[in-house]
Motif scaffolding. Structure first.
Motif, short mmCIF file in Angstrom:
data_model
loop_
_atom_site.label_atom_id
_atom_site.label_comp_id
_atom_site.label_asym_id
_atom_site.label_seq_id
_atom_site.Cartn_x
_atom_site.Cartn_y
_atom_site.Cartn_z
N TYR A 156 -1.75 8.67 -16.81
CA TYR A 156 -2.72 9.61 -16.24
C TYR A 156 -4.14 9.08 -16.39
O TYR A 156 -4.52 8.51 -17.41
N ASN A 157 -4.91 9.27 -15.32
CA ASN A 157 -6.34 8.97 -15.32
C ASN A 157 -6.98 9.84 -14.25
O ASN A 157 -6.37 10.05 -13.19
N PRO A 158 -8.18 10.36 -14.49
CA PRO A 158 -8.80 11.22 -13.46
C PRO A 158 -8.95 10.53 -12.11
O PRO A 158 -9.01 11.20 -11.08
N ALA A 159 -9.00 9.19 -12.10
CA ALA A 159 -9.13 8.47 -10.82
C ALA A 159 -7.82 8.45 -10.04
O ALA A 159 -7.81 8.15 -8.85
N ILE A 160 -6.70 8.75 -10.71
CA ILE A 160 -5.39 8.80 -10.03
C ILE A 160 -5.19 10.22 -9.54
O ILE A 160 -4.86 11.12 -10.31
N ARG A 161 -5.41 10.43 -8.27
CA ARG A 161 -5.30 11.76 -7.68
C ARG A 161 -4.11 11.82 -6.73
O ARG A 161 -4.09 11.09 -5.74
N PRO A 162 -3.14 12.67 -7.02
CA PRO A 162 -1.99 12.80 -6.11
C PRO A 162 -2.45 13.13 -4.69
O PRO A 162 -3.34 13.95 -4.50
N THR A 195 0.86 -1.18 0.00
CA THR A 195 0.00 0.00 0.00
C THR A 195 0.89 1.23 0.00
O THR A 195 2.07 1.16 0.35
N GLY A 196 0.32 2.35 -0.39
CA GLY A 196 1.10 3.58 -0.42
C GLY A 196 0.27 4.73 -0.96
O GLY A 196 -0.93 4.61 -1.21
N SER A 197 0.91 5.85 -1.17
CA SER A 197 0.23 7.07 -1.63
C SER A 197 0.49 7.32 -3.10
O SER A 197 1.49 6.86 -3.66
N LEU A 198 -0.43 8.04 -3.71
CA LEU A 198 -0.30 8.44 -5.11
C LEU A 198 0.33 9.83 -5.18
O LEU A 198 0.12 10.67 -4.31
N MET A 209 2.68 5.59 -7.95
CA MET A 209 2.33 5.15 -6.61
C MET A 209 3.62 4.88 -5.85
O MET A 209 4.48 4.15 -6.34
N GLN A 210 3.73 5.44 -4.68
CA GLN A 210 4.90 5.22 -3.84
C GLN A 210 4.56 4.10 -2.85
O GLN A 210 4.09 4.35 -1.74
N ALA A 211 4.77 2.88 -3.32
CA ALA A 211 4.37 1.69 -2.55
C ALA A 211 5.37 1.41 -1.43
O ALA A 211 6.58 1.36 -1.67
N GLN A 212 4.86 1.19 -0.23
CA GLN A 212 5.70 0.84 0.90
C GLN A 212 5.81 -0.69 0.97
O GLN A 212 4.81 -1.38 1.18
N VAL A 213 7.01 -1.18 0.80
CA VAL A 213 7.25 -2.61 0.67
C VAL A 213 8.13 -3.09 1.82
O VAL A 213 9.09 -2.41 2.22
N ALA A 214 7.80 -4.26 2.35
CA ALA A 214 8.60 -4.84 3.43
C ALA A 214 10.03 -5.10 2.96
O ALA A 214 10.28 -5.35 1.77
#
Length: 389
Positions: free
Chosen positions: A293-299, A81-84, A238-243
């Motif tokens: 890019y897609n409108p659903a991808i919101r930083p 999981t992580g932030s866009l 996406m800045q995914a946080q990975v173990a």
């Protein structure tokens, strides 16, 4: 005497009648017993003619469905999981000396090209300075033209002896100085024009405007901070946080599927950078996944991702075949004696195709696919192969 004789006679008659009654009673009882014996004998003979009752049935052996899955090619995946965010986040501020904002020409969500004006700043003073320097350039060019003409006339007279060689050198130097002043004036004019041009707040590259924090009438200067934020070329990530353990299996180029929180849409992406460092407290690293890019991808939003880190071979079982308890995951296998055995396993990737088992079985065993929760180790069962489809 007669009276006694009669009394004895009467007594004899009474006793005779009593004996008769007893005899009849004995005959009736004997007859009843005989009838009962005959009835019992008849009943026994009839029971002997009926077939013998079947013995009580033995305990039923349960039928269980089993499968021998063998080895399947299974994709190794990592969930995170992580932030866009914008892949290249460009903050835009005041490049020049600033002033009062006169117009703001774009809104968040607008696409702009490189160098496009986003906002303008009042420039009346700078415009007059440009005009003044332009006039100075014209003066310097006139002086240079005059110096060149005087040098040409002097060269025409030097052959007659009217002008000495020293005068020619002097006039040449004067001409050179005049031309240098022209270049200086032109450079000053170009500098002022550049300063004036920098009053316009421009897009450093083509992309998508994300935020705007400036309005007409606002006074801005070099220290005013960020006025606009842009995503270069509209590219997101996406800045995914990975173990830490999973981070070692990832490489740039690994495919990924990104699902923004609150959306059912899934977007294909690709890992373009794996963090070279790990947070010493959380033991997590960042895998940056580029997505179009897609409108659903919101930083600033949150998302989950499934990253494919490679593939390998492993038995693939239905989810119903894998049980778990306090000791961990396990399956039941049917041995050569038709008895159930517990086998501890390590579960890998879970997908729509089934559960990949990374250790504990080879895939050649007869593995119980269902009803495992109702079985016990050592129990006798009747295995039945799982039907295809």
């Amino acid at each position: 005497m007669n009276y006694e004789t009669q009394l004895l006679g009467d007594s004899a008659m009474v006793m005779g009648e009593d004996d008769t009654r007893r005899s009849r009673k004995r005959l009736m009882i004997g007859g009843g017993i005989a009838i009962a014996l005959v009835a019992v004998a008849a009943w026994i003979s009839m029971r002997g003619a009926e077939p013998a009752a079947a013995p009580p049935p033995a305990a039923q052996v349960p039928v269980v469905t089993v499968t021998s899955p063998g080895q399947s090619t299974v994709a190794r995946t990592v969930s995170a999981t992580g932030s866009l965010a914008a892949r290249v986040d460009m903050p835009v501020g005041v490049a020049g000396e600033g002033g009062m904002v006169t117009r703001v020409l774009v809104q968040p969500g607008d696409w702009v090209r490189a160098g496009q004006v986003l906002a303008t700043v009042e420039r009346s003073v700078q415009t007059e300075q440009v005009r003044s320097l332009a006039a100075q350039v014209e003066v310097a060019r006139a002086d240079a033209k005059l110096a060149q003409a005087q040098l040409d006339r002097a060269k025409a007279l030097v052959g007659r002896g009217f002008i000495s060689a020293a005068d020619i050198d002097q006039r040449t130097a004067t001409r050179d100085q005049a031309e240098a002043r022209v270049r200086v004036a032109a450079a000053q004019l170009a500098e002022q024009r550049a300063r004036t041009g920098r009053l316009d707040i421009r897009a450093p590259a083509a992309g998508l405007v994300l935020t705007r924090t400036v309005e007409p009438g606002q006074i801005v200067q070099a220290g005013s901070g960020v006025l606009f934020r842009m995503a270069k070329d509209g590219e997101m990530e996406m800045q995914a946080q990975v173990a830490e353990a999973d981070l070692a299996t990832l490489r740039p180029g690994n495919g990924a599927t990104v699902t923004p929180i609150g959306s059912q849409a899934r977007f294909a992406g690709r890992v373009w950078q794996v963090s070279p460092v790990v947070d010493p407290q959380a033991r997590l690293g960042i895998a940056r996944i580029a997505v179009p890019y897609n409108p659903a991808i919101r930083p600033g939003g949150f998302a989950s991702a499934t990253i494919t880190s490679g593939s390998g071979s492993a038995p693939l079982l239905p989810e119903s075949a894998v049980q778990s308890d306090a000791k961990g995951s396990y399956v039941y296998i049917v041995n050569g004696k038709g008895q159930v055995e517990r086998r501890d396993v390590t579960v890998g990737q879970v997908s729509d195709a089934g559960v990949a088992v990374t250790s504990g079985i080879t895939g050649t065993e007869k593995i119980v696919t269902s009803a495992g929760a109702f079985l016990a180790p050592g129990q006798k069962v009747k295995p039945e192969p799982l039907k295809a489809g």
